[in-house]
Write an enzyme that holds these catalytic residues in place. Structure first.
Site, mmCIF file in Angstrom:
data_model
loop_
_atom_site.group_PDB
_atom_site.id
_atom_site.type_symbol
_atom_site.label_atom_id
_atom_site.label_comp_id
_atom_site.label_asym_id
_atom_site.label_seq_id
_atom_site.Cartn_x
_atom_site.Cartn_y
_atom_site.Cartn_z
ATOM 1 C CG HIS A 197 0.374 6.859 5.792
ATOM 2 N ND1 HIS A 197 1.495 7.308 6.449
ATOM 3 C CD2 HIS A 197 0.572 5.542 5.602
ATOM 4 C CE1 HIS A 197 2.334 6.297 6.643
ATOM 5 N NE2 HIS A 197 1.794 5.206 6.138
ATOM 6 C CG HIS A 240 -0.648 1.336 7.589
ATOM 7 N ND1 HIS A 240 0.239 1.007 8.579
ATOM 8 C CD2 HIS A 240 0.064 2.072 6.691
ATOM 9 C CE1 HIS A 240 1.433 1.536 8.297
ATOM 10 N NE2 HIS A 240 1.346 2.184 7.161
ATOM 11 C CD GLU A 241 -1.319 2.498 2.904
ATOM 12 O OE1 GLU A 241 -0.644 1.478 2.983
ATOM 13 O OE2 GLU A 241 -0.805 3.639 2.920
ATOM 14 N N GLY A 278 0.855 -1.185 0.000
ATOM 15 C CA GLY A 278 0.000 0.000 0.000
ATOM 16 C C GLY A 278 0.883 1.224 0.000
ATOM 17 C CB CYS A 331 5.182 2.251 7.992
ATOM 18 S SG CYS A 331 4.675 3.778 7.175
ATOM 19 C CG LEU A 332 6.439 1.158 1.974
ATOM 20 C CD1 LEU A 332 5.839 1.418 0.608
ATOM 21 C CD2 LEU A 332 7.506 0.087 1.906
ATOM 22 C CD GLN A 358 3.250 5.848 3.054
ATOM 23 O OE1 GLN A 358 2.319 5.311 2.472
ATOM 24 N NE2 GLN A 358 4.219 5.162 3.615
HETATM 25 O O1 LIG Z 1 3.838 2.289 4.373
HETATM 26 C C1 LIG Z 1 2.727 1.930 3.966
HETATM 27 O O2 LIG Z 1 1.707 2.557 4.149
HETATM 28 C C2 LIG Z 1 2.644 0.634 3.231
HETATM 29 C C3 LIG Z 1 2.644 -0.519 4.171
HETATM 30 C C4 LIG Z 1 1.201 -0.989 4.184
HETATM 31 C C5 LIG Z 1 0.857 -1.956 5.269
HETATM 32 C C6 LIG Z 1 1.109 -1.680 6.600
HETATM 33 C C7 LIG Z 1 0.731 -2.583 7.578
HETATM 34 C C8 LIG Z 1 0.097 -3.762 7.257
HETATM 35 C C9 LIG Z 1 -0.156 -4.038 5.927
HETATM 36 C C10 LIG Z 1 0.231 -3.137 4.946
HETATM 37 C C11 LIG Z 1 3.719 -1.439 3.569
HETATM 38 O O3 LIG Z 1 3.171 -2.300 2.675
HETATM 39 S S1 LIG Z 1 4.756 -2.195 4.752
HETATM 40 C C12 LIG Z 1 5.279 -3.670 4.064
HETATM 41 C C13 LIG Z 1 4.331 -4.793 4.404
HETATM 42 C C14 LIG Z 1 3.999 -5.719 3.440
HETATM 43 C C15 LIG Z 1 3.144 -6.767 3.735
HETATM 44 C C16 LIG Z 1 2.594 -6.901 5.006
HETATM 45 C C17 LIG Z 1 2.916 -5.970 5.980
HETATM 46 C C18 LIG Z 1 3.783 -4.904 5.679
HETATM 47 ZN ZN LIG Z 2 2.701 3.349 6.176
#
Ligand SMILES: O=C(O)C[C@@H](Cc1ccccc1)[C@H](O)SCc1ccccc1
Ligand SMILES: [Zn+2]
Length: 171
Positions: free
Chosen positions: A136, A132-133, A44, A90-91, A49
């Site tokens: 943000h 989560h998004e 996501g 989180c990225l 971001q």
């Molecule tokens: O930074 C972001 O928003 C993207 C995150 C989204 C996310 C956060 C928590 C749980 C699920 C998705 C990134 O995708 S973090 C990398 C990741 C990938 C798979 C599962 C968990 C985290």
């Molecule tokens: Zn994030």
């Protein structure tokens, strides 16, 4: 590729504004965000971001990066009281993972990239990711739910990771 802001950059705290019209410029931003998300191994990415403060989220939960989804002006409504923990990352906070409790069944109302209405009930990882998004877009980062100590450790960790990436980049 678009540069991803890193915690604790104050720009990540900006409240995103609604998208009035899906212009060609926004369609370009959408494809740039999807490419950036894939490159960063994320599932996501919120416009906040990449320092664009509009209500726009891209996601792709598929294994083979074949099913990107776009949510414009999203609204998320929890459908259950009880919360479930999920190990989030989180990225914008690289190499930091910790448990966050969220409702794991929500309703998503949004527009897609064509301006068509999205109105879905989702559960599991998709529900976790969209919340989560959404955070943000409201200037909230998942580390905000953790203890002060863990927030300090997260800041130190990100500083270290960014130094290593700088060195790698320089080589
Ligand atoms: O930074 C972001 O928003 C993207 C995150 C989204 C996310 C956060 C928590 C749980 C699920 C998705 C990134 O995708 S973090 C990398 C990741 C990938 C798979 C599962 C968990 C985290
Ligand atoms: Zn994030």
């Amino acid at each position: 590729l678009l540069p991803i802001l890193s915690y604790p950059d104050p720009r990540l705290r900006t409240i995103a504004k609604p998208v009035k019209e899906v212009t060609a410029e926004i369609k370009t931003l959408i494809s740039d965000m999807i490419e950036t998300m894939y490159d960063a191994q994320g599932i996501g990415l919120a416009a906040s971001q990449v320092d664009r403060h509009i209500q726009l989220i891209v996601m792709d939960l598929s294994e083979d990066k074949s099913a990107p989804r776009v949510f414009i002006n999203p609204k998320v409504t929890p459908l259950v009281e009880e919360k479930q923990p999920y190990e989030e990352g989180c990225l914008s906070v690289p190499d930091v993972y910790d448990k966050v409790e969220r409702p794991n069944k929500v309703r998503i109302e949004a527009l897609d990239e064509n301006g068509d209405v999205i109105d879905e009930v989702v559960e599991g990882l998709l529900a976790v990711c969209i919340q989560h998004e959404m955070d943000h877009l409201n200037g909230v980062i998942f580390v905000d739910y953790l203890s002060r100590l863990k927030q300090t450790r997260a800041r130190d960790k990100v500083r270290k990771v960014l130094k290593i990436r700088e060195k790698q980049g320089a080589q």
